[in-house]
Scaffold this active site. Structure first.
Site, PDB file in Angstrom:
ATOM      1  N   ARG A  17     -20.632 -15.884  78.737  1.00 10.40           N
ATOM      2  CA  ARG A  17     -21.768 -15.535  78.108  1.00 10.40           C
ATOM      3  C   ARG A  17     -22.715 -14.999  79.311  1.00 10.40           C
ATOM      4  O   ARG A  17     -23.620 -13.985  79.447  1.00 10.40           O
ATOM      5  CB  ARG A  17     -22.482 -16.557  77.386  1.00 10.40           C
ATOM      6  CG  ARG A  17     -22.919 -17.695  78.301  1.00 10.40           C
ATOM      7  CD  ARG A  17     -24.112 -18.563  77.553  1.00 10.40           C
ATOM      8  NE  ARG A  17     -24.032 -19.848  78.279  1.00 10.40           N
ATOM      9  CZ  ARG A  17     -25.384 -20.548  78.301  1.00 10.40           C
ATOM     10  NH1 ARG A  17     -26.185 -20.225  77.864  1.00 10.40           N
ATOM     11  NH2 ARG A  17     -25.396 -21.705  79.008  1.00 10.40           N
ATOM     12  N   SER A  44     -30.611 -18.122  75.879  1.00  9.58           N
ATOM     13  CA  SER A  44     -29.231 -18.617  75.909  1.00  9.58           C
ATOM     14  C   SER A  44     -28.084 -17.438  75.835  1.00  9.58           C
ATOM     15  O   SER A  44     -26.995 -17.704  76.495  1.00  9.58           O
ATOM     16  CB  SER A  44     -28.999 -19.728  74.648  1.00  9.58           C
ATOM     17  OG  SER A  44     -29.721 -20.874  74.716  1.00  9.58           O
ATOM     18  N   GLU A  66     -30.868 -13.731  61.613  1.00 12.25           N
ATOM     19  CA  GLU A  66     -29.928 -13.040  62.094  1.00 12.25           C
ATOM     20  C   GLU A  66     -29.526 -11.749  61.081  1.00 12.25           C
ATOM     21  O   GLU A  66     -28.946 -10.715  61.666  1.00 12.25           O
ATOM     22  CB  GLU A  66     -28.569 -14.048  61.916  1.00 12.25           C
ATOM     23  CG  GLU A  66     -28.641 -14.971  63.309  1.00 12.25           C
ATOM     24  CD  GLU A  66     -29.564 -16.197  62.788  1.00 12.25           C
ATOM     25  OE1 GLU A  66     -29.985 -16.864  63.760  1.00 12.25           O
ATOM     26  OE2 GLU A  66     -30.097 -16.290  61.649  1.00 12.25           O
ATOM     27  N   HIS A 117     -21.530 -18.707  72.593  1.00  8.68           N
ATOM     28  CA  HIS A 117     -21.492 -19.969  72.111  1.00  8.68           C
ATOM     29  C   HIS A 117     -20.303 -20.049  71.164  1.00  8.68           C
ATOM     30  O   HIS A 117     -20.789 -20.835  70.084  1.00  8.68           O
ATOM     31  CB  HIS A 117     -22.865 -20.700  71.609  1.00  8.68           C
ATOM     32  CG  HIS A 117     -24.000 -20.764  72.836  1.00  8.68           C
ATOM     33  ND1 HIS A 117     -24.187 -19.704  73.302  1.00  8.68           N
ATOM     34  CD2 HIS A 117     -24.625 -21.900  73.299  1.00  8.68           C
ATOM     35  CE1 HIS A 117     -24.968 -20.326  74.456  1.00  8.68           C
ATOM     36  NE2 HIS A 117     -25.397 -21.461  74.414  1.00  8.68           N
ATOM     37  N   ASP A 125     -23.628 -29.688  71.184  1.00 10.22           N
ATOM     38  CA  ASP A 125     -24.205 -29.318  69.898  1.00 10.22           C
ATOM     39  C   ASP A 125     -23.743 -29.343  68.940  1.00 10.22           C
ATOM     40  O   ASP A 125     -24.258 -29.537  67.610  1.00 10.22           O
ATOM     41  CB  ASP A 125     -24.403 -27.524  70.057  1.00 10.22           C
ATOM     42  CG  ASP A 125     -25.443 -27.132  71.191  1.00 10.22           C
ATOM     43  OD1 ASP A 125     -26.156 -27.945  71.726  1.00 10.22           O
ATOM     44  OD2 ASP A 125     -25.628 -25.861  71.026  1.00 10.22           O
ATOM     45  N   ARG A 175     -19.980 -20.639  75.723  1.00 11.47           N
ATOM     46  CA  ARG A 175     -20.996 -21.470  76.435  1.00 11.47           C
ATOM     47  C   ARG A 175     -20.587 -22.095  77.977  1.00 11.47           C
ATOM     48  O   ARG A 175     -21.512 -21.873  79.003  1.00 11.47           O
ATOM     49  CB  ARG A 175     -21.953 -22.172  75.725  1.00 11.47           C
ATOM     50  CG  ARG A 175     -22.773 -23.109  76.521  1.00 11.47           C
ATOM     51  CD  ARG A 175     -23.159 -24.567  75.598  1.00 11.47           C
ATOM     52  NE  ARG A 175     -24.187 -25.157  76.261  1.00 11.47           N
ATOM     53  CZ  ARG A 175     -24.634 -26.539  75.687  1.00 11.47           C
ATOM     54  NH1 ARG A 175     -24.143 -26.821  74.668  1.00 11.47           N
ATOM     55  NH2 ARG A 175     -25.639 -27.118  76.442  1.00 11.47           N
TER      56      ARG A 175
END
Length: 321
Positions: A17, A44, A66, A117, A125, A175
């Site tokens: 990322r 992020s 989204e 992610h 998470d 991530r």
């Protein structure tokens, strides 16, 4: 032949990322009409770096919406922009699937679905955020191409490739920081798989973070006298059937490893190709009808049987028969 990272370079860990925002900025600096559309996760996803590089007017933050993000990207694409969408994979592909299907792919728009992610690398998470069905969702869509980079350098190459490829492209990023497989500046191609290590006893086909695990497994197997060929299926769709089939004909055994469900991902694509052209015994390393759970990335790889030891075990189940 692509250039692989040397021993020193492979010790440097970077997340795929991390390539996103900086590569978009580089493309913009080169005159490529890229824009980024995000869903309130610019830090992020790293699209904030795109804005900070002087392109704030090309970053559109849609908030936690989204579906709207994808529709905004579609609209921007119709006016000559190359639109990249952000967010986490679980939201960027799952929550927005209808818009990706009916707005982007149905009209073959120049939108790049590039969430971060993905997979268990999301770690703490937990299972609600560990997207393990995204390759299946995206590969099933007409007009969509699917790229799964193994490391930072491959992610840079994937984003550049997505920008220069007309129409929808999915780029899967994670991530966790992972070791380098490729040297910086590597150039990769759509529809190509890359043989990273030659072998004669078994073929290991992997994508994403599993490529580094496959190389580690090959080292372990070599110490036991088993010669493993390692292939990075960077382009899951279109798949490089020729490279994979040729390797299967040579070794006679294939293990597929992916940080994704074994239902509908890379394993499905590879097994279809081999069933049609070169049936051989196969094993599959991936998530088998399970959700993820909270934990550190390396712990989860071992817990769910996605690490190099799981690949070695799968190889031995083939080679010992």
């Amino acid at each position: 032949m692509v250039t692989l990272a040397n021993a020193e370079q492979s010790q440097v860990k970077r997340a795929t990322r991390a390539a996103y925002g900086v590569t978009l900025a580089e493309l913009a600096g080169e005159g490529v009409p890229v824009v980024a559309v995000d869903a309130d996760l610019t830090g992020s996803t790293t699209t904030a770096k795109f804005a900070k590089a002087g392109y704030a007017d090309r970053l559109f933050n849609c908030g936690i919406a989204e579906q709207n993000m994808v529709d905004v990207a579609a609209g921007l694409a119709t006016t000559g922009n190359i639109a990249f969408t952000g967010s986490f994979a679980v939201f960027g592909t799952g929550r927005a699937y209808d818009q990706i299907r009916n707005t982007v792919c149905y009209s073959d728009l120049n939108v790049k679905i590039a969430p971060t992610h993905a997979g268990v690398s999301v770690g703490p998470d937990g299972g609600s955020h560990q997207m393990l069905e995204d390759i299946s969702l995206m590969a099933g869509l007409p007009h969509m191409r699917v790229l799964v980079p193994a490391d930072y350098a491959a992610a840079v190459a994937a984003i550049r490739l997505a920008a220069e490829t007309p129409g929808p492209v999915y780029v899967r990023m994670g991530r966790a920081s992972v070791p380098a497989v490729y040297a910086d500046g590597v150039e990769l191609e759509l529809g190509r798989a890359y043989t990273l290590r030659e072998g004669s006893d078994v073929t290991i086909v992997a994508c994403g973070v599993e490529v580094e695990q496959a190389l580690a497994a090959a080292d372990e197997l070599a110490a036991e006298g088993v010669s493993a060929e390692v292939i990075d299926a960077f382009s899951v769709k279109p798949l490089d059937r020729a490279t994979i089939v040729a390797s299967a004909r040579k070794t006679g055994r294939v293990v597929v490893a992916e940080e994704h469900s074994i239902h509908g991902g890379l394993g499905t694509a590879v097994s279809r190709a081999l069933a049609e052209e070169c049936p051989v015994p196969m094993r599959f390393v991936g998530m088998d009808d399970r959700f993820g759970k909270s934990g550190e990335f390396e712990e989860l790889l071992a817990y769910f049987g996605l690490d190099s030891k799981a690949i070695v075990k799968a190889v031995k189940s083939l080679t010992l028969k």
